[in-house]
Design an enzyme around this catalytic site. Structure first.
Site, mmCIF file in Angstrom:
data_model
loop_
_atom_site.group_PDB
_atom_site.id
_atom_site.type_symbol
_atom_site.label_atom_id
_atom_site.label_comp_id
_atom_site.label_asym_id
_atom_site.label_seq_id
_atom_site.Cartn_x
_atom_site.Cartn_y
_atom_site.Cartn_z
ATOM 1 N N CYS A 94 0.836 -1.202 0.000
ATOM 2 C CA CYS A 94 0.000 0.000 0.000
ATOM 3 C C CYS A 94 0.877 1.262 0.000
ATOM 4 C CB CYS A 94 -0.967 -0.028 1.180
ATOM 5 S SG CYS A 94 -2.354 1.110 0.997
ATOM 6 N N HIS A 115 -3.752 -5.445 0.964
ATOM 7 C CA HIS A 115 -3.531 -5.771 2.371
ATOM 8 C C HIS A 115 -3.963 -7.217 2.611
ATOM 9 C CE1 HIS A 115 -2.503 -1.798 3.869
ATOM 10 N NE2 HIS A 115 -3.509 -1.288 3.199
#
Length: 540
Positions: free
Chosen positions: A368, A474
């Site tokens: 991310c 994630h």
């Protein structure tokens, strides 16, 4: 000791008369603590699992959560990661109603405010304090929806109810208990020391109506001989006139999600199973050494929990360039403020060391915000994160990122296209980001599903040699075959023993069961049910 019928004694199972009778609205019980990190989250999960095993429909609830770690629900809403874990313990899917207000700090004095799973705006601490009066309606909307579907709601407080400066318009502790008319159990952490002072002191600082809500105490994280603790327990009960429901031992052999940030604050990081602090880290070993950069605003460090169950993996959160020595993998994690953390990387000198490490053949992974940092630059034309406008990236991937106003929040399924060889190419996880990354590198994966809708979207980037890669996914390491594929590549290179696939979900389930067994053994669960029934009889 008659008041403490369950302290240190295995629960005998619950007769039907002890089980709350389902009504049109759930019966609540609330766990509050003398401070943060006393074990409220874990004990809430334990009670959810115990009540579920008694055939009850149970759900967790935390009105306001300030969390480093978050999770995406099936309908694409963002909640605290602890509530997702508690929902697992309750045997149900997580929902936005379990955590109606999530605060994600962006600085020491401000947070992104998420309501019902969506970004509401950014507020300073003072602005949010004024906003809480309005926030009550969002809290009660969520609680009412949960109450209609469940028999019991286990509510987790936040911080301490004795924070006098936050009492006005409180929606996290006693204010919430009053709104939903919940009995309160107060938890103290004996491992910190001063548990009796903290419990009695908290009671002294409560108002008279608040004290009447407290039904008793749980002492958590005890090490030692319970007989030596009994004089203190007797004193506490005589001083307050309230029972101690039980003493929960320090859990040494159960791997559970860390309470938000406490392990990072202690500087311990998450270690491999059965490994002691600092053993075998300063020199090459027969273990796989993984270094996660401990960014000042690190988020979603639960992305790396699955490594804790691998028998030959040592995981460390590091803040100094020297700690990169002998790392097999360097991971840059997610961040609540990517630009500020990227500037910190440059100022600390860690960025240059990561670049040198990569140029010498090291593996570097970005998740991310960490993926964004691996690129050439991050642009912030709308001032989403910073007034800097733009920050220079590490330049390890030929991509650049533009931060956008709208946050992307999805549960996803994807197919791995490059970077890691795995027995299975399909993975699942979730996206939480406020940027788009474009460039000329080959993609890491192809996203095939977002929030159950079919899509075809390229994700991430991989360097030509496959050593550097980043993704917005994630939970990527929660995928067993993918994680094993990555680790076995390292094992093969270093001539280490190859390992089979370990089921992360099975390990989590085992941890929940062991946690519930320990709590059921050491807490008077029947008395808790009696309290729930007593309050529900008064309300219904």
């Amino acid at each position: 000791m008659s008041k403490r019928q369950g302290s240190g004694v295995r629960g005998q199972g619950l007769e039907k008369s002890h089980i709350p009778h389902p009504t049109s609205h759930a019966c609540p019980i609330m766990l509050q603590g003398t401070a943060s990190h006393v074990g409220k989250s874990i004990l809430t999960a334990a009670l959810c699992h115990i009540f579920k095993n008694q055939g009850l429909k149970v759900a967790p609830f935390k009105a306001q959560n300030m969390a480093l770690n978050s999770f995406v629900t099936l309908d694409g809403g963002e909640i605290g990661r602890a509530q997702a874990f508690q929902a697992e313990a309750a045997g149900i899917l997580s929902s936005i109603d379990m955590n109606p207000i999530l605060l994600k700090p962006t600085s020491d004095t401000g947070s992104q405010v998420i309501i019902h799973g969506r970004v509401y705006g950014n507020m300073s601490a003072r602005e949010y304090h004024r906003f809480k009066k309005e926030a009550k309606k969002y809290v009660m909307e969520s609680y009412s929806r949960l109450s209609e579907k469940n028999d019991v709601i286990v509510i987790e407080g936040a911080g301490s109810p004795a924070e006098i400066n936050l009492r006005e318009n409180d929606i996290a502790n006693m204010g919430l208990a009053e709104m939903v008319d919940a009995p309160v159990i107060l938890i103290g952490d004996i491992d910190r020391g001063g548990v009796f002072a903290s419990l009695i002191g908290t009671m002294e600082l409560l108002t008279s109506p608040e004290r009447k809500r407290v039904q008793g105490f749980i002492i958590n994280k005890f090490r030692g001989d319970i007989e030596l603790l009994k004089p203190g327990l007797d004193f506490l009960e005589n001083k307050t006139g309230l029972p101690v429901f039980g003493v929960v031992p320090y859990l040494k052999d159960i791997i559970l999600p860390d309470e938000d940030g406490v392990v990072l604050e202690q500087g311990q990081g998450a270690r491999g199973k059965g490994q002691e602090k600092n053993v075998g880290w300063a020199v090459p070993t027969k273990r796989i050494n993984i270094s996660v950069i401990k960014l000042p605003r690190i988020s979603n460090f639960t992305d790396f929990d699955a490594f804790r169950f691998e028998p030959d993996v040592v995981l460390r959160y590091i803040t100094r360039s020297a700690e990169l020595d002998y790392a097999d993998v360097v991971i840059i994690p997610g961040s609540k403020n990517t630009i500020e953390d990227l500037l910190w990387l440059w100022e600390s000198g860690i960025s240059e060391e990561i670049i040198n490490y990569a140029e010498n053949g090291g593996r570097v992974i970005g998740i991310c915000g960490g993926f964004q940092m691996l690129g050439k630059c991050i642009k912030d034309p709308y001032g989403v994160e910073s007034g800097a406008g733009m920050a220079k990236g590490l330049g390890l991937l030929d991509v650049e990122t533009i931060l956008e106003r709208e946050k992307k929040i999805y549960q996803i399924k994807a197919t791995i296209q490059s970077g890691v060889r795995s027995q299975e190419s399909g993975v699942k996880g979730y996206e939480i980001h406020m940027g788009e990354t474009i460039g000329r590198e080959q993609p890491f994966s192809g996203i095939t599903e977002r929030n159950s809708a079919s899509v075809r979207i390229e994700d991430g980037a991989v360097s030509k040699d496959g050593k550097i890669w980043g993704t917005y996914i994630h939970g990527i390491f929660d995928n067993d075959a993918f994680r094993t594929g990555l680790l076995n590549e390292i094992r093969a290179k270093r001539s280490l023993h190859m390992q089979g696939i370990i089921s992360f979900q099975d390990k989590k389930d085992q941890g929940i069961r062991k946690l519930a067994e320990v709590v059921n053994k050491n807490i008077d669960i029947q008395r808790l049910f009696h309290i729930i029934n007593s309050f529900s009889d008064l309300r219904c």
